[in-house]
Write a protein that holds these residues in place. Structure first.
Motif, short mmCIF file in Angstrom:
data_model
loop_
_atom_site.label_atom_id
_atom_site.label_comp_id
_atom_site.label_asym_id
_atom_site.label_seq_id
_atom_site.Cartn_x
_atom_site.Cartn_y
_atom_site.Cartn_z
N SER A 174 0.14 3.98 5.32
CA SER A 174 -1.05 3.12 5.38
C SER A 174 -0.59 1.70 5.69
CB SER A 174 -1.82 3.17 4.07
OG SER A 174 -1.02 2.69 3.00
N CYS A 214 0.85 -1.19 0.00
CA CYS A 214 0.00 0.00 0.00
C CYS A 214 0.88 1.24 0.00
CB CYS A 214 -0.91 0.00 1.23
SG CYS A 214 -2.14 -1.33 1.21
N CYS A 235 -1.66 -2.67 5.04
CA CYS A 235 -2.33 -3.62 4.15
C CYS A 235 -2.99 -4.73 4.97
CB CYS A 235 -1.29 -4.22 3.19
SG CYS A 235 -1.94 -5.43 2.02
N CYS A 281 -6.18 -1.44 1.59
CA CYS A 281 -5.29 -0.42 2.16
C CYS A 281 -6.07 0.46 3.12
CB CYS A 281 -4.64 0.42 1.06
SG CYS A 281 -3.56 -0.55 -0.02
#
Length: 1411
Positions: free
Chosen positions: A1082, A1078, A1084, A1095
């Motif tokens: 962020s 991602c 995943c 994400c």
């Protein structure tokens, strides 16, 4: 003879003899005769009698041999184990004999060896400190226990105002240099006490009696303490056996005679005057290796070894002897040199110490004991005689992604003239602590906002620093790029703070920067991103603190404006008082308006003056002449005055009805009516531009259609299409209905199926008395309709496409070249509002799935064209004729193109040999029968609807290995291989056969499976494609060709996944560079049902682009200030996220932004602790006043407040004076203010309060407003709705009026008509003549009272079912959630009845977003 001029030894011959005898015992050739260390100690202390030793002469010869052998070797310890250039032992045996050496020569070799022996204590006279003794921390620093000679002392040292350090120091030199301390990390206050307790414990207590530190003897029975002349503090028993020693627990210093056992270490201090633990360690490890490490400041862990002895398994003791020689004793007795013997100096005349300095360098220092011992070589201060390593700036390079390096974060290291490292800040940064530059630096400007992105890049610039680098802060790396490219990429990336350009490569750095250094050996340059207004990186002199500048910029203008207002008020008052008393100000009378539309009613005289006697004629129509004029109320803008000269005389009501109709008609290319004149026989219309039918027809005949569209680029780019539309429009508005074409014929005209002839002059259509609609009304309905009509062409089936053929990019997406079966098509696909993609797609399925594209990174505009030229080139040009893409045939001679049923677009010669094929240049998809040769690849797209290149690559390398990579977007450089076939060294092809089986076919005939054969499906019944999806997963999809296959329960009528590689991409991508599966910041997570990566943003973060969550996240709160440090920590909290990591290691690691390779999975374990602001309960960041601004506020605040108060007094005085009873004047009706250009009345709050009887009768509530019923006298008693906006954010005057204008220009018989507004302080209201609000309309719909929406509209009431259907469709179209809104195609199908209209949900929340 042994000691010659050693006066100290000659003065005590008995002691000298004793030492020599003990030495002879220690060097016996027979190991069984050598005494133990304990016995040697007892001999030295006199506890054991020393007998006469046997002759150790044979042992001397072996020692001499070893010494001579070492003389032939380099001093570099790393080559001690190499074979010599010649046999030195043979040379020694033949050339030298012990009998050839004089006694002096033997002893000159013997005594240094004796001094090198690991002797733990040396007998000396010392004063014993009895049990119960204590020392207290006082200001005079005179409370200590001294060694017998007075060279060393133990006690309290006051460290500035910070507190007291319990320490050992050199007591006879000026600066009392500390060599050991007990409480380095926790200074104590005045009145603290160290005591040798009656039970033999040495304990430090603070003034409150709390235990801070204590010595830990190895046994009980301590009877006294002693400060020895070696600098060693000991606790001993009655037999003088030391049970505890400071030498065994060193801090940052070692002294002569000190011996280290395995496991001992030094820890540097923080700075010259801060004795707490620093960031460097010198350790004799338990494995025998002697190592210099960087380390975290608050833990015992180590980061990077920047020097090592490489004696793993060999080292046993580290010795610092009295001659100043430091060496490592190996287990076989070999001596490993640490400091050079050339620099050694005996302790007789010099004080010596070896320190791990706070800059990470191990240094040996000497200091002359007396001025007579300086001998011209040594100054009366500490002098460096040796250091290690020589250049710590270059030696400390990390090796992991942790630690700040030789200097602190965001700083860089430079070697000074004295060869000591100097820590400096780059441009735009200042020291965190000017008193300790090792702590690092901080930005002194506001960082680039991720909300602004590219828009903010113009506010920043890149400052150049040659030969500079920060080696461990990369988050992206690019190869084969230019310096300008590197600069621009960093400027446009809000995460990038520094870029390093070297050897055509570009590394993007994130804060905090680490391992910074500047050196000519580095090469390249660092590009530092700073704000353009940040002209210097350091505040100068005693100027105003930089953080106060912002406050000054805000409060300064306010204060200045307030003072200036005071001046104006005083001036106005003075002018008033001195003005002739009888003179009165003239009052402007209100001009008349038309009720309900606020169109101004001009007098004929006003318009005659405005047009300068109707002088400048703009155009002539059948019933009117148009003149140019200027009105002062329009700020000098030109207006058009249409003088109706040949009309029949209408009654007053009919004429005003027409004027009202035109006044409610608004469009950017249609007339905007400002007012009218109905003065006797004079009837005129005042407009701010003239788009009249007769004028339009004149423009058409003169070939000047550009005058109709002005700045409409889309229209100007396709003048032929514009002319066609205008001609059709003229046919549609012919006065004679029999001449007007039917809608079917209009469609055929638009599609080109029917030729469009030249239309007659439609000017007679203007005749208002013969029609119910004015020209403006007709055009307002006709032109938008024409613009919305789908101009379609009919797709044709092509086998061979001949030279000269072309396709154009139009809105309908129906112009293409199809394959013989129609399964595939080649042409233009419109991608939302972004532009057109030249592509190949599956043509028989609903979503027209794209499988190949030519211009994925550069969409083209409407009117672009792809052409198979007469010379056989397939070229894509944009509307301006610029070449965007072209096919590159491998040879000349192309005679045709063909779209094949395999999905392959080919260019072929007359012999049907393919000279170019789209299969040879795949984008992100491969199809059955397609073969990838070595060197070919797929590149993912950005997102489902963004076809530009993404961050993943699937490549059959030239070495035969098939690999999935993350890439350095937007370049083609690869980062991390997260899957591979492991077929390096083989010649291979990647084959996708018609059975849906994907495999590697190797040159030896063997097949390597890529997708399982169990999941294959024949192309007879299924469409198939294998695609590298935007999430980095390579998937095989199938789609049933017939509906029968989709009804068997297995295959839905959509794309179904039958294979995917890898199975869990969240855990597979763990590279050092790039963002991971991602985007940055962020993490995943694998979806439970479809096993696709999702994400997500951690707490306190939001998506950079909500429409593409793969792009990553940004903070939605204000970061912790480096100015405040620990003081701000109470404003933050740590949110827990189990099984989450942005990985580096399995221990406790601090992470810096942007975070990369985030994942959440039960296999991860542990937890992530996310730092966010405590008040960050929502996604909005808060604004706090910086601490440094408070002083400025304290100074400017009262001044500003006083000035405002004075303004208030002056205004109050003026008001009282003007309205004082004795000066009362007859009240004159003042002109009410209107909004220029739209004539909306600006009401006062009081007027509306009276009209609504104090906002008494409520009609309805919205998210941000309440609607009340009211009546105004000017409107003949008709009731009005007053919408009171109560919860809006405070807007600027211009923004609010812009919104009012937009609403005021929106007119329709079933939409709200805006009469005016109120913008008075905090009161903002809209005045409407009826309330048709969405929530009310929805309530009417649910209650079955749609008749309330249309009132007297008989046509609507006659067909209530159609009305209900239209209302339902309208409610679907205004849903707040965009995903719920139907497409235009579906709306058309709903209107036509092709699709059933379901019951819509309540859209009332949508009102909140548009109010």
């Amino acid at each position: 003879m042994l000691v010659e001029h050693e006066e100290a030894a000659l003065d005590d011959m008995r002691r000298l003899e004793k030492l020599v005898v003990i030495a002879f015992w220690c060097i016996q050739e027979d190991p069984s005769l050598r005494p133990t260390m304990k016995k040697v100690t007892q001999m030295l202390e006199g506890a054991v009698e020393v007998s006469v030793p046997p002759d150790p002469s044979s042992f001397i010869s072996s020692i001499m041999k070893e010494i001579m052998i070492k003389a032939f070797f380099s001093v570099d310890p790393g080559i001690y184990n190499e074979e010599p250039a010649f046999d030195s032992r043979e040379f020694f045996d033949k050339g030298l004999h012990k009998t050839d050496l004089s006694m002096a020569s033997v002893l000159s070799l013997l005594l240094p060896f004796l001094l090198l022996l690991p002797i733990s204590t040396i007998a000396q006279t010392y004063r014993n400190v009895s049990l119960g003794s204590s020392l207290s921390a006082l200001n005079n620093n005179n409370s200590f226990w001294a060694s017998p000679s007075g060279d060393f002392a133990f006690g309290f040292r006051q460290i500035g105002s910070s507190g007291f350090l319990l320490a050992i120091w050199f007591n006879k030199i000026t600066d009392k240099t500390v060599v050991w301390s007990a409480n380095r990390d926790k200074l104590v206050g005045r009145g603290s006490k160290v005591e040798l307790s009656t039970d033999g414990r040495l304990v430090l207590n603070d003034p409150q009696g709390r235990e801070i530190w204590k010595a830990e003897p190895m046994d009980t029975g301590v009877t006294y303490a002693a400060m020895l002349d070696t600098g060693n503090l000991v606790l001993a028993n009655k037999d003088s056996v030391n049970l505890w020693e400071s030498f065994n627990e060193p801090t940052d210093t070692i002294l002569p005679t000190q011996i280290w056992e395995l496991g001992t270490r030094l820890l540097s201090r923080q700075s010259e005057v801060d004795y707490s633990r620093g960031r460097f360690q010198f350790s004799l490890q338990t494995d025998g290796n002697l190592v210099l490490y960087t380390m975290p400041p608050l833990a015992d862990a180590v980061y990077f070894a920047y020097w090592a002895s490489n004696t793993v398994g060999r080292g046993s003791q580290l010795v610092f002897n009295q001659s100043g020689y430091i060496y490592l004793v190996e287990r076989n007795g070999t001596l490993f040199e640490i400091s050079s013997t050339n620099n050694t100096s005996p302790t007789r005349n010099l004080y010596q110490r070896v320190v791990l300095d706070y800059d990470g360098v191990l240094r040996q220092y000497v200091y002359p004991k007396t001025s007579s011992s300086r001998d011209g070589r040594w100054p009366q201060s500490w002098s460096t005689v040796w250091d290690m390593p020589g250049d710590s700036c270059m030696r400390i390079t990390g090796g992991t992604t942790s630690g700040s390096g030789a200097c602190g974060f965001n700083s860089y290291c430079e070697l000074g003239e004295d060869q000591r490292p100097i820590c400096k800040c780059p441009p735009g940064y200042t020291s965190l602590d000017p008193g300790n530059r090792m702590k690092g630096c901080k930005q002194n400007f506001v960082s680039q906002s991720c909300d602004e992105g590219v828009q903010e890049s113009a506010l920043f610039e890149m400052r150049q620093m040659p030969n500079t680098d920060w080696t461990l802060s990369d988050f992206e790396k690019y190869a084969s790029v230019t310096e300008d490219w590197c600069r621009n990429v960093c400027l446009n990336d809000c995460f990038c703070d520094v870029a390093i350009f070297r050897d055509d490569s570009c590394s993007m750095k994130k804060l905090p920067l680490s391992n910074g250094r500047i050196d000519s050996r580095i090469g390249g340059k660092a590009l530092i991103k700073i704000r353009r207004d940040n002209s210097s990186s350091q505040p100068t002199g005693r100027s105003t603190p930089k953080k106060d500048h912002y406050t000054l910029k805000v409060l300064g203008p306010l204060l200045g404006s307030s003072v200036f207002l005071n001046f104006l008020l005083l001036l106005a008052a003075a002018l008033y008082f001195f003005k002739p008393f009888h003179k009165r100000s003239q009052t402007l009378q209100p001009y008349p308006v038309m009720s309900g539309i606020n169109l101004r009613s001009f007098t004929y005289k006003e318009l005659e003056e405005a047009t300068n006697g109707f002088k400048e004629e703009l155009g002539v129509g059948a019933f009117a002449t148009v003149y140019k004029g200027t009105l002062a109320m329009e700020d000098g803008n030109a207006i058009a005055v249409k003088k109706l000269e040949m009309m029949e005389r209408d009654c007053e009501l009919e004429f005003k009805t027409e004027v009202g109709t035109i006044g409610r008609t608004n469009h950017k290319n249609l007339v905007q009516l400002l007012g009218f004149c109905d003065d006797g026989q004079h009837r005129l219309l005042d407009e701010n531009k003239t788009i009249l039918t007769d004028w339009a027809y004149d423009c058409y005949r003169a070939g000047r259609l550009d005058m109709l569209v002005e700045h409409e680029e889309a229209a100007l780019d396709d003048m032929r299409r514009l002319e066609k539309l205008v001609v059709i429009a003229f046919w549609c508005i012919q006065e004679d209905p029999s001449i007007r074409p039917t809608m079917k014929k209009v469609t055929q005209m638009l599609e080109g199926a029917v030729e469009v002839s030249v239309p007659p002059d439609p000017s007679s259509f203007i005749s208002l008395h013969k029609t119910d609609l004015s020209m403006a009304s007709v055009l307002s309905l006709l032109l938008p309709f024409l613009l919305l009509l789908p101009i379609s062409t009919i797709a044709q089936t092509y086998r061979n496409v001949s030279l000269g053929s072309s396709l154009s990019a139009l809105n309908n997406n129906n112009t293409f070249w199809a394959s013989p079966s129609g399964d595939f098509a080649f042409g233009f696909r419109q991608i939302g509002s972004s532009g057109f993609l030249l592509a190949i797609w599956f043509n028989k399925i609903t979503d027209k799935t794209v499988v190949w594209s030519a211009n994925q990174d550069k969409l083209v505009g409407r009117g672009s064209k792809v052409e198979l030229s007469t010379d056989g080139r397939l070229v894509l040009n944009d509307p301006q004729g610029r070449e965007i893409w072209k096919a590159e045939p491998m040879d000349t001679g192309v005679t045709y193109a063909a779209m094949l049923d395999t999905g392959n677009l080919v260019l072929a010669n007359k012999d049907s040999v393919n000279l170019w094929g789209s299969f040879e240049e795949p984008t992100d998809t491969i199809l059955p029968t397609q073969i990838l040769e070595q060197g070919n690849r797929l590149i993912s797209r950005q997102s489902q609807m963004d076809y530009s290149r993404g961050r993943f690559q699937f490549k059959l390398q030239t070495d035969g290995n098939l690999v999935l990579y993350t890439t350095a977007f937007p370049t083609d450089n690869v980062y991390f291989a997260y899957w591979s076939s492991n077929t390096v060294g083989t010649d291979s092809q990647l084959v996708f056969n018609q059975s849906g089986y994907i495999y590697l076919r190797q040159s030896n005939g063997s097949l390597v499976e890529v997708t399982s054969a169990n999941n294959t499906s024949s192309t007879i019944n299924f469409y198939q494609r294998a695609i590298l999806d935007s999430d980095g997963v390579f998937r095989l999809y199938v789609y049933p060709k017939s509906s029968g296959l989709s009804t068997d329960g297995r295959w839905p009528e959509s794309w179904s996944t039958v294979a995917s590689i890898p199975s869990n991409i969240c855990l597979r991508i763990t590279g050092d560079f790039g963002s991971g599966a991602c985007g940055f910041n962020s993490y995943c997570e694998l979806g439970e049902e479809d096993q696709r990566p999702i994400c997500k943003c951690p707490y306190g973060y939001t998506y950079l682009d909500p429409s593409n969550r793969m792009k990553g996240c940004k903070q939605n709160f204000v970061s912790q200030s480096c100015d405040e440090g620990v003081q701000e920590s109470d404003l933050f909290e740590m949110r827990q996220m189990p099984n989450t990591d942005w990985p580096l290691d399995e221990r406790c690691w601090k992470k810096k932004l942007p975070l990369s390779n985030g994942r959440i999975d039960s296999s991860v374990g542990g937890k992530a602790l996310i730092k966010i602001r405590r008040e960050n309960s929502s996604s909005q960041s808060t604004c706090t006043i910086p601490k440094k601004d408070r002083y400025t506020l304290k100074v400017l605040g009262p001044l500003l407040g006083s000035s405002v108060f004075l303004n208030f007094l002056l205004l109050l005085a003026a008001a009282l004076f003007f309205f004082y009873p004795y000066n009362k004047r007859s009240q004159t009706l003042q002109q009410y203010p209107v909004m220029s250009g739209i004539n909306l009345r600006s009401f006062t709050y009081k007027e509306l309060e009276e009209a609504t009887n104090g906002f008494k009768e409520k009609l309805g509530d919205g998210a941000f407003a309440t609607v009340y019923k009211g009546t105004l006298a000017m409107e003949d008693g008709n009731f009005f709705a007053v919408k009171k906006l109560e919860k809006m954010e405070r807007e600027g005057e211009q923004e609010f009026k812009t919104e009012v204008r937009a609403i005021g220009r929106t007119n329709h018989k079933n939409l709200v008509q805006l009469l005016g507004f109120c913008d008075e302080g905090q009161h903002r209201l809209l005045d409407e003549n009826k309330v048709i609000l969405t929530d009310w309309a929805y309530d009417c719909y649910r209650a079955g009272r749609l008749d309330m929406l249309v009132e007297n509209e008989e046509e609507a009431l006659d067909d209530s079912r159609r009305l209900e259907k239209l209302v339902m469709i309208a409610l679907w179209c205004i849903q707040e959630d965009p995903s719920l809104r139907p497409t235009m195609k579906k709306v058309t199908q709903m209107l036509e009845g092709a699709v059933e209209v379901s019951i819509p949900p309540d859209p009332s929340s949508f009102i909140s977003s548009i109010v």
